[in-house]
Structure formats: C-alpha cells, structure tokens
Design an enzyme around this catalytic site. Structure first.
Site, short mmCIF file in Angstrom:
data_model
loop_
_atom_site.label_atom_id
_atom_site.label_comp_id
_atom_site.label_asym_id
_atom_site.label_seq_id
_atom_site.Cartn_x
_atom_site.Cartn_y
_atom_site.Cartn_z
N GLU A 168 45.96 79.79 -1.19
CA GLU A 168 46.26 78.83 -2.24
C GLU A 168 45.43 79.05 -3.51
OE1 GLU A 168 46.04 74.93 -0.50
OE2 GLU A 168 47.59 75.36 0.97
N GLU A 366 50.77 77.12 6.64
CA GLU A 366 50.23 75.75 6.71
C GLU A 366 51.38 74.78 6.62
OE1 GLU A 366 47.08 74.34 4.21
OE2 GLU A 366 46.00 76.24 4.28
O1 IFM Z 1 43.24 70.80 4.03
C1 IFM Z 1 44.00 71.50 3.12
C2 IFM Z 1 43.79 72.99 3.25
O2 IFM Z 1 42.45 73.31 3.10
C3 IFM Z 1 44.57 73.73 2.20
N1 IFM Z 1 45.96 73.32 2.21
C4 IFM Z 1 46.25 71.92 2.21
C5 IFM Z 1 45.48 71.22 3.31
C6 IFM Z 1 45.80 69.72 3.30
O3 IFM Z 1 45.44 69.16 2.09
#
Ligand code: IFM
Length: 462
Positions: A168, A366
């Site tokens: 990210e 994710e």
């Molecule tokens: O916890 C975060 C993660 O570190 C990065 N992506 C989003 C998740 C939820 O906010």
C-alpha cells in the site's frame, strides 16, 4: 455446473492469513532493533487513539511459536507477514544480525508446521534514521530499500517463495506525508507526491534485486489498496468525479507498475502542485515497470464520490492536489471502522483489473473487517458479522473468477487483533482475539473456524 461446483475455488488457490511487523511484534527494544517512524509517531501526543503504542502489541516477537501453532491448527496453509526494516537494519543501512536471525527462526518455525511463508518487505515502518535524512520524499531512501531487500533475500530467499515489495504505497505516501494521520505525520501535498514516486521507485529497484537473486519457484509482486469509486448518478460531472478519484487513488500507483508511466490525466489534475515531477528522473519509469508475477489486491470498501460545484474546490478525499471531488458518507451496514460492506465492488474490481492489466494474475492479499467482538458466556466469540463479511467477499471473488478473472489467492486481514495504526487497539480485525487487558490471551473466533472449513473444502459452503 451445479451449485457445489460453482462454489469451488480453482485447484492450487492460495489461502492465507496476514499481519505486519509493527502491528503485532512488540519487542521494540529487543536484539538491537532500531526505531521506526511509527515508534516516534506513537510517542507524539494526540496522534494515536488513547495514546496507545505498539511497544508490546501482540508480543508476537516472543509468542510467534504459539501463533504459528494456531495457524497450523486452523489448517491455513499460508502466512503473510512483513519484515521490520529497523529490526534488520537499525539505522536503515547497517545489518543487525540478531534482527535478521529472528525472521530466520520465524521462517523455519513456519516451514516446520507446513505453513508457507509470504514476506512483505515494506509495511510502513521506515527506520527513523532514514526519515531524519529526508524519508520517502528523498530519493536515497529508495536505494536504501533496495539494499535492505538484497539482505533479506540473501537470508530468507532459500526458503521463501512469495514476496511483496511494498504494501500500500498509497498509505505510506498520502497518509504519512499528505494528510499526516500516519507516521511520520508530515502534511504537505508536494512531499506526499514525492514520497509516492520514491516508494514506486523503491518497488522497482527491489523487484530488480529480487529477480536478480531469484531461484526457481519464487514469485514477486506489489500490493496496492484499491478503493473503487462509486456514484449514484451517471452523468458527465459524476463520471468526471469518478475519473479523478480513481485516477489518483488507484491508477496513479497501478499504471507505472504496469509500465504505463503515471496517468496523464492525473498529472494534469494535479498540475497546480508545481514541479514535484522533477523527482522523476530519466529511466525511473522503466525501473518501476518490472514485470510482476501477480498483482496484490488489498480491498476493504469502495468510496462514494460526488462532484463539487466549484471544480477548483479543495476536496475532503485526502488525496494530494485533488480538487472538485468529495467523498460522501459510506452506506450501512458499516464495520466498526465505519467502512461500508460492498462485496460486489470487489467482483467489479477484479474483473476490471483482469481487463485493464491484460490478464495479469491477481491475489487478494488483504481483506477483512473490524467489528466490536464480544466474548460470550461460553467463552467463545460468535463473530457472525465477520463470518458474513468473509463469506460475501469470497463469494464476490468466485463471481470474478467465473467472469474470467485470474484470481489466485486470498489472505484474510488479519490473523490477530492488533495495533490498528492511528486507531490503536480499538479496531479488531483478527480471526483470533487478543485480549489486551488480560495477558494478551489468544481466543479463536467463530470466523476462523468458518475460514478453516472453507480452506479444507477449497469451496464455500453451499
Ligand atoms: O491494518 C491495516 C493494514 O496495515 C494495511 N491495510 C489495511 C488494514 C486495515 O486498516
């Protein structure tokens, strides 16, 4: 195809659970670990909910064996974790052998249990020493990241097949240097754009390093967080609002990784930011354009956007330089984070990515949801909302696959309840509860059992 076949995932589909170092490890003073920007940021009053810190977090540093035993018990075949750069290189440049040895032990402990490790090299914990030298807005940081990558690959590369360079870059750049709600908490639109470019450059350099040292069977990619832009109206003004939001949030990071450079329309939208593009040196776009084995897709929720009357009005989107577009409140049912639950946007995203990238495989690296879990009288956590969230999003992935998208894996965020950045410990994303008030006791939630059943059958329950 009958209903049971429709619910099946492709053979070899990669299942996993994910975490990141800063959010779970703790052990911040162990074995020579250096400070990261997040250690500094959590010490600044008013930045983190209730002044929470990650000094102990889930104490995974001392309890990783117990956590891996849980993963094995659930039958989850893959674990995605990040390496902490300041644990391995406390000043961002010099090796700390004891720090690297921790990950060496971790990888062995995973393999001993038959769990396949997936390493993320950067999940936001920049060594503070490098931030002091300019951080991501400074070009040199990208080269230091490449050196760090080489070191980690040298030690873990013989046993780790699956590597993500940067997780990210949007958040690291735009939240860290733009809105300042994340570490290092700098708030300057131009710095945010510079940081974004250097994070992408770091990705490209790391890909080159990984490729050069690769052995058969290793795969490399980048993880982007996508927020599909939705509007209620489909006229020219709303389409323009969608284009602007999508351009800076999604395509700005995707296009250069695909070898298309930064999108011209986005560069035009933010032209008023001035000469931040001077950081893009000759050859950088080629460096960033390294072929990836898959694209990591992090998806939680879409964004609802509207055009503003005044096309030059400053936006509330938190995107550097964006003008004339706002995001409107999400629609329920919401997670405890206040994010909406719109699984069909995931289907659309994966199908769009398939077309847009020309068939590059994707892995959802994710996806998950925070809810206010309660421990019931029977001692269990019947987190039916999370179970439903997972079920619906897995269903959305199957729909994308049936529409032709080449989706190869899914990783739940997260294995454990953990330190949710600016929101501290208030958001529980875990399949496993961590009792922060009671010795960090781990309790497997019902959603974890549901996920275990899906993995066992490689299918959704009919
Ligand atoms: O916890 C975060 C993660 O570190 C990065 N992506 C989003 C998740 C939820 O906010």
């Amino acid at each position: 195809m009958n209903e049971a076949q429709l619910n099946r995932f492709p053979p070899g589909f990669r299942w996993g659970v994910g975490t990141s170092a800063f959010q779970i490890e703790g052990g911040v003073a162990e074995d020579g670990r250096g400070r990261s920007v997040w250690d500094t940021f959590t010490g600044v009053e008013g930045k983190i909910h209730s002044g929470h810190t990650a000094d102990v977090a889930c104490d995974h540093f001392h309890r990783y064996e117990e956590d891996f035993a849980l993963i094995a018990r659930l039958g989850v075949p893959g674990y995605r974790f990040s390496v902490s750069w300041p644990r391995v290189m406390p000043d961002g440049r010099t090796l700390e052998v004891r720090g690297l040895a921790f990950y060496d032990r971790m990888v062995d402990a995973l393999l001993d249990r038959g769990i396949s490790p997936s390493v993320t090299l950067y999940h936001w914990d920049l060594p503070q020493a490098l931030e002091d030298e300019g951080g991501w807005p400074a070009r040199d940081t990208a080269y230091r990241f490449a050196d760090y990558t080489a070191l980690v690959q040298e030690l873990l590369g013989d046993r780790v097949d699956h590597w993500t360079t940067v997780n990210e870059p949007f958040c690291a750049a735009f939240l860290g240097y733009g809105t300042g709600v994340h570490a290092p908490g700098r708030s300057d639109e131009v710095l945010a754009m510079r940081a974004a470019h250097h994070l992408m450059l770091g990705h490209g350099l790391a890909m080159q390093v990984l490729r050069a040292g690769a052995r058969q069977g290793q795969e490399f990619g980048l993880a982007l967080n996508f927020a599909p832009a939705l509007t209620d109206v489909d006229d020219a003004r709303y389409r323009e609002a969608r284009r602007k939001f999508d351009g800076l949030h999604n395509r700005f990071f995707l296009d250069p990784a695909l070898g298309r450079g930064y999108p011209e329309d986005v560069l035009a939208d933010i032209r008023h930011l001035g000469d931040w593009t001077s950081v893009i040196h000759y050859g950088d776009l080629e460096t960033i354009a390294q072929p990836m084995d898959w694209l990591g897709v992090n998806y939680y929720a879409p964004a609802r956007v509207i055009p503003l009357e005044d096309a030059d009005a400053v936006s509330n989107c938190g995107l550097p330089g964006l003008r004339g577009v706002d995001v409107t409140p999400p629609r329920g049912p919401l997670t405890s984070f206040g994010w909406e639950q719109t699984p069909e946007s995931l289907t659309d995203l994966l199908v769009w990515l398939h077309e847009y990238t020309g068939g590059l495989p994707t892995e959802v690296l994710e996806n998950g949801a925070a809810f206010e879990d309660r421990v019931e009288q029977d001692g269990r956590i019947h987190d039916s909302e999370r179970e439903r969230y997972l079920h619906e999003h897995l269903h959305a992935i199957l729909a994308a696959i049936h529409s032709g998208a080449d989706v190869r894996g899914y990783v739940v965020w997260s294995l454990l309840d953990n330190f949710e950045w600016a929101l501290g410990y208030t958001q529980r994303f875990g399949l496993v509860r961590v009792d922060f008030a009671d010795g960090l006791r781990r309790t497997v939630k019902d959603s974890a059992r549901y996920y275990a059943r899906v993995i066992e059958k490689n299918a959704l329950p009919v």
